[in-house]
Design a protein around this motif. Structure first.
Motif, PDB file in Angstrom:
ATOM      1  N   SER A 135       0.831  -1.205   0.000  1.00  0.00           N
ATOM      2  CA  SER A 135       0.000   0.000   0.000  1.00  0.00           C
ATOM      3  C   SER A 135       0.869   1.259   0.000  1.00  0.00           C
ATOM      4  N   ALA A 136       1.967   1.224   0.758  1.00  0.00           N
ATOM      5  CA  ALA A 136       2.878   2.370   0.793  1.00  0.00           C
ATOM      6  C   ALA A 136       3.510   2.603  -0.576  1.00  0.00           C
ATOM      7  N   VAL A 137       3.886   1.517  -1.259  1.00  0.00           N
ATOM      8  CA  VAL A 137       4.431   1.645  -2.616  1.00  0.00           C
ATOM      9  C   VAL A 137       3.386   2.253  -3.540  1.00  0.00           C
ATOM     10  N   GLY A 138       2.133   1.768  -3.444  1.00  0.00           N
ATOM     11  CA  GLY A 138       1.062   2.300  -4.279  1.00  0.00           C
ATOM     12  C   GLY A 138       0.824   3.774  -4.030  1.00  0.00           C
ATOM     13  N   ALA A 139       0.771   4.182  -2.763  1.00  0.00           N
ATOM     14  CA  ALA A 139       0.555   5.589  -2.429  1.00  0.00           C
ATOM     15  C   ALA A 139       1.716   6.454  -2.921  1.00  0.00           C
ATOM     16  N   ALA A 140       2.929   5.945  -2.784  1.00  0.00           N
ATOM     17  CA  ALA A 140       4.106   6.690  -3.254  1.00  0.00           C
ATOM     18  C   ALA A 140       4.064   6.863  -4.775  1.00  0.00           C
ATOM     19  N   LEU A 141       3.659   5.811  -5.493  1.00  0.00           N
ATOM     20  CA  LEU A 141       3.553   5.907  -6.955  1.00  0.00           C
ATOM     21  C   LEU A 141       2.484   6.920  -7.367  1.00  0.00           C
ATOM     22  N   MET A 142       1.361   6.947  -6.633  1.00  0.00           N
ATOM     23  CA  MET A 142       0.326   7.937  -6.950  1.00  0.00           C
ATOM     24  C   MET A 142       0.819   9.357  -6.677  1.00  0.00           C
ATOM     25  N   ALA A 143       1.624   9.507  -5.619  1.00  0.00           N
ATOM     26  CA  ALA A 143       2.199  10.823  -5.330  1.00  0.00           C
ATOM     27  C   ALA A 143       3.163  11.244  -6.443  1.00  0.00           C
ATOM     28  N   VAL A 144       3.985  10.306  -6.913  1.00  0.00           N
ATOM     29  CA  VAL A 144       4.910  10.589  -8.022  1.00  0.00           C
ATOM     30  C   VAL A 144       4.132  10.991  -9.268  1.00  0.00           C
ATOM     31  N   ALA A 145       3.013  10.295  -9.531  1.00  0.00           N
ATOM     32  CA  ALA A 145       2.186  10.619 -10.697  1.00  0.00           C
ATOM     33  C   ALA A 145       1.632  12.040 -10.597  1.00  0.00           C
ATOM     34  N   CYS A 146       1.152  12.410  -9.415  1.00  0.00           N
ATOM     35  CA  CYS A 146       0.628  13.770  -9.223  1.00  0.00           C
ATOM     36  C   CYS A 146       1.721  14.814  -9.406  1.00  0.00           C
ATOM     37  N   LEU A 147       2.925  14.486  -8.934  1.00  0.00           N
ATOM     38  CA  LEU A 147       4.058  15.389  -9.148  1.00  0.00           C
ATOM     39  C   LEU A 147       4.353  15.517 -10.633  1.00  0.00           C
ATOM     40  N   GLY A 148       4.200  14.411 -11.376  1.00  0.00           N
ATOM     41  CA  GLY A 148       4.381  14.449 -12.827  1.00  0.00           C
ATOM     42  C   GLY A 148       3.372  15.364 -13.498  1.00  0.00           C
ATOM     43  N   TYR A 149       2.118  15.327 -13.052  1.00  0.00           N
ATOM     44  CA  TYR A 149       1.112  16.241 -13.614  1.00  0.00           C
ATOM     45  C   TYR A 149       1.497  17.697 -13.352  1.00  0.00           C
ATOM     46  N   ILE A 150       1.971  17.952 -12.126  1.00  0.00           N
ATOM     47  CA  ILE A 150       2.314  19.331 -11.746  1.00  0.00           C
ATOM     48  C   ILE A 150       3.453  19.872 -12.610  1.00  0.00           C
ATOM     49  N   LEU A 151       4.440  19.007 -12.891  1.00  0.00           N
ATOM     50  CA  LEU A 151       5.635  19.444 -13.616  1.00  0.00           C
ATOM     51  C   LEU A 151       5.532  19.246 -15.130  1.00  0.00           C
ATOM     52  N   SER A 159       5.174  19.342 -18.988  1.00  0.00           N
ATOM     53  CA  SER A 159       5.247  20.400 -20.004  1.00  0.00           C
ATOM     54  C   SER A 159       4.850  19.878 -21.375  1.00  0.00           C
ATOM     55  N   SER A 160       4.508  18.597 -21.458  1.00  0.00           N
ATOM     56  CA  SER A 160       4.109  17.992 -22.733  1.00  0.00           C
ATOM     57  C   SER A 160       3.164  16.832 -22.459  1.00  0.00           C
ATOM     58  N   PRO A 161       2.344  16.433 -23.449  1.00  0.00           N
ATOM     59  CA  PRO A 161       1.439  15.285 -23.260  1.00  0.00           C
ATOM     60  C   PRO A 161       2.176  13.988 -22.931  1.00  0.00           C
ATOM     61  N   ALA A 162       3.416  13.838 -23.410  1.00  0.00           N
ATOM     62  CA  ALA A 162       4.174  12.608 -23.155  1.00  0.00           C
ATOM     63  C   ALA A 162       4.404  12.400 -21.661  1.00  0.00           C
ATOM     64  N   VAL A 163       4.677  13.476 -20.939  1.00  0.00           N
ATOM     65  CA  VAL A 163       4.882  13.386 -19.484  1.00  0.00           C
ATOM     66  C   VAL A 163       3.576  12.980 -18.796  1.00  0.00           C
ATOM     67  N   VAL A 164       2.464  13.487 -19.295  1.00  0.00           N
ATOM     68  CA  VAL A 164       1.159  13.134 -18.722  1.00  0.00           C
ATOM     69  C   VAL A 164       0.871  11.649 -18.953  1.00  0.00           C
ATOM     70  N   VAL A 165       1.189  11.147 -20.150  1.00  0.00           N
ATOM     71  CA  VAL A 165       0.984   9.725 -20.463  1.00  0.00           C
ATOM     72  C   VAL A 165       1.781   8.853 -19.491  1.00  0.00           C
ATOM     73  N   PHE A 166       3.043   9.192 -19.298  1.00  0.00           N
ATOM     74  CA  PHE A 166       3.886   8.432 -18.373  1.00  0.00           C
ATOM     75  C   PHE A 166       3.328   8.490 -16.958  1.00  0.00           C
ATOM     76  N   SER A 167       2.872   9.674 -16.549  1.00  0.00           N
ATOM     77  CA  SER A 167       2.330   9.845 -15.198  1.00  0.00           C
ATOM     78  C   SER A 167       1.040   9.046 -15.014  1.00  0.00           C
ATOM     79  N   ARG A 168       0.222   8.954 -16.076  1.00  0.00           N
ATOM     80  CA  ARG A 168      -1.012   8.167 -15.984  1.00  0.00           C
ATOM     81  C   ARG A 168      -0.703   6.680 -15.803  1.00  0.00           C
TER      82      ARG A 168
END
Length: 388
Positions: free
Chosen positions: A76-92, A94-103
């Motif tokens: 669960s901690a790994v899952g929560a950390a990955l979701m946090a990383v994904a949200c950080l990816g959305y915040i940062l 600058s292109s659709p490719a980064v959003v795809v990776f974050s999703r």
């Protein structure tokens, strides 16, 4: 017994289950528009919107096996950390490719949390309280699905996309904080293995497949409605306020799950199936005949009594069918059925919306109700084992 059902650990898991779903649900209504603002085409925007659930669908079998072999706290901690990383990816981003990776990262984290939280909670509950306990779990999920999108849209309208994604990041961080206070870390059951061998890896639990098929059929018309209700109403020029449907559905579902909590453990599966099938049939029929807001709200009530109730009943039945030591795999099998319904619902809705007379959109979806009953009839002996 009462002390066990309402223990601190159970309350903490229920709280964590709210936040694990609230984080991606906050992002869901915003991510396609955000992708478009970065230059994504309409087709890519649609793909990005569904990518998290598609990724979770493929991850669930492996996560289900892991949940039965390693600490649920760690997974669960790994899952929560990955979701946090994904949200950080959305915040940062600058292109659709980064959003795809974050999703994609978000999908893996979501799969880890969804399977682990439900399996963790089921292990904390006495066998004769699994139905009511999973009903509360469903209530927290329904609350997250109702509240989080509204929070996300509100923040976006006032402060922009990035601050909304910061809120989603905070939700993911809260999961990590909450589960740290758990005294039961969800260690795997040390069940004896045949011949001293390790359990083989399975993609699904065969006993749970009928239940997964049933929840897939219940979720299909609901998810088609979720995707096309606005377009359906606009195209037919109906004088109804579509924005009332989903909040009203969530409120009714919370009331129903709380009112029926003591019955989830006492009544057999087929009674819930018959009642929810009748309710789903009425809801789809009301949407087909809809002329005003009263019919819209009544349809939302019936949908809550159909798909909303059966999602809890099917999940608790899946857990009981699998038994101790296989609840992670049972939950992943259940979620595979749910993910298929969530994926096929919009696909079926798109096909019907573009290829049949619009007045037939909901009458065609009525076919899912007899299919639910036929599925149960074919596998009734297997499903009945859950309550024995």
């Amino acid at each position: 017994m009462k002390q066990k059902v309402y223990s601190r650990d159970i309350i903490l898991v229920l709280a964590a289950s709210f936040f694990y779903l609230a984080s991606p649900m906050l992002v869901t209504p915003l991510i396609t528009g955000f992708s478009g603002s970065l230059g994504a085409s309409a087709a890519l925007m649609g793909m990005i919107g569904g990518l998290m659930n598609l990724c979770a669908l493929f991850c669930r079998p492996f996560v289900g096996n892991l949940a039965d072999r390693v600490s649920k706290y760690r997974l669960s901690a790994v899952g929560a950390a990955l979701m946090a990383v994904a949200c950080l990816g959305y915040i940062l981003a600058s292109s659709p490719a980064v959003v795809v990776f974050s999703r994609i990262v978000n999908g893996v984290g979501y799969a880890c949390c969804s399977v682990c939280m439900s399996a963790w909670l089921s292990n904390l509950l006495p066998k004769d309280r699994i139905g009511s306990g999973m009903g509360f779990y469903g209530m927290m999920n329904a609350l997250a699905m109702a509240v989080a999108p509204a929070i996300g849209v509100n923040i976006y309208q006032k402060l922009g996309y990035h601050m909304a994604f910061v809120a989603a990041l905070c939700f993911s961080a809260v999961i990590l904080l909450v589960i740290r206070f758990m005294s039961d870390k969800g260690e795997p059951d040390n069940l004896p293995q045949q011949g001293g061998r390790q359990r083989e890896i399975r993609l699904v639990d065969r006993k749970v497949i009928p239940v997964a098929l049933i929840i897939m059929l219940f979720s299909l018309p609901y998810c088609a409605t979720q995707s096309f209700l606005v377009s359906y109403v606009e195209t037919r020029a109906l004088d109804v306020n579509v924005s009332l449907f989903f909040p009203f559905y969530a409120v009714v579902l919370l009331v129903l799950r709380f009112a029926l909590k003591s019955l989830f453990d006492r009544l057999p599966f087929w009674i819930f199936l018959l009642g929810s099938s009748a309710s789903a049939f009425a809801g789809i029929l009301l949407l087909a005949l809809m002329k005003n807001n009263a019919m819209l709200l009544l349809a939302a009530c019936c949908m809550a009594g159909g798909y909303g109730i059966m999602s809890s009943v099917c999940q608790s039945t899946a857990i009981l069918l699998a038994g101790p030591g296989r609840r992670g795999l049972a939950n992943s099998t259940y979620y595979i059925g749910l993910d298929l319904g969530m994926t096929l619902g919009p696909v079926a809705g798109g096909f019907l919306f573009g290829n049949v007379e619009l007045s037939l959109f909901y009458p065609v979806l009525l076919a899912t109700v007899p299919l639910e009953l036929m599925t149960y009839w074919c596998f009734r002996k297997t499903v009945r084992q859950a309550r024995q």
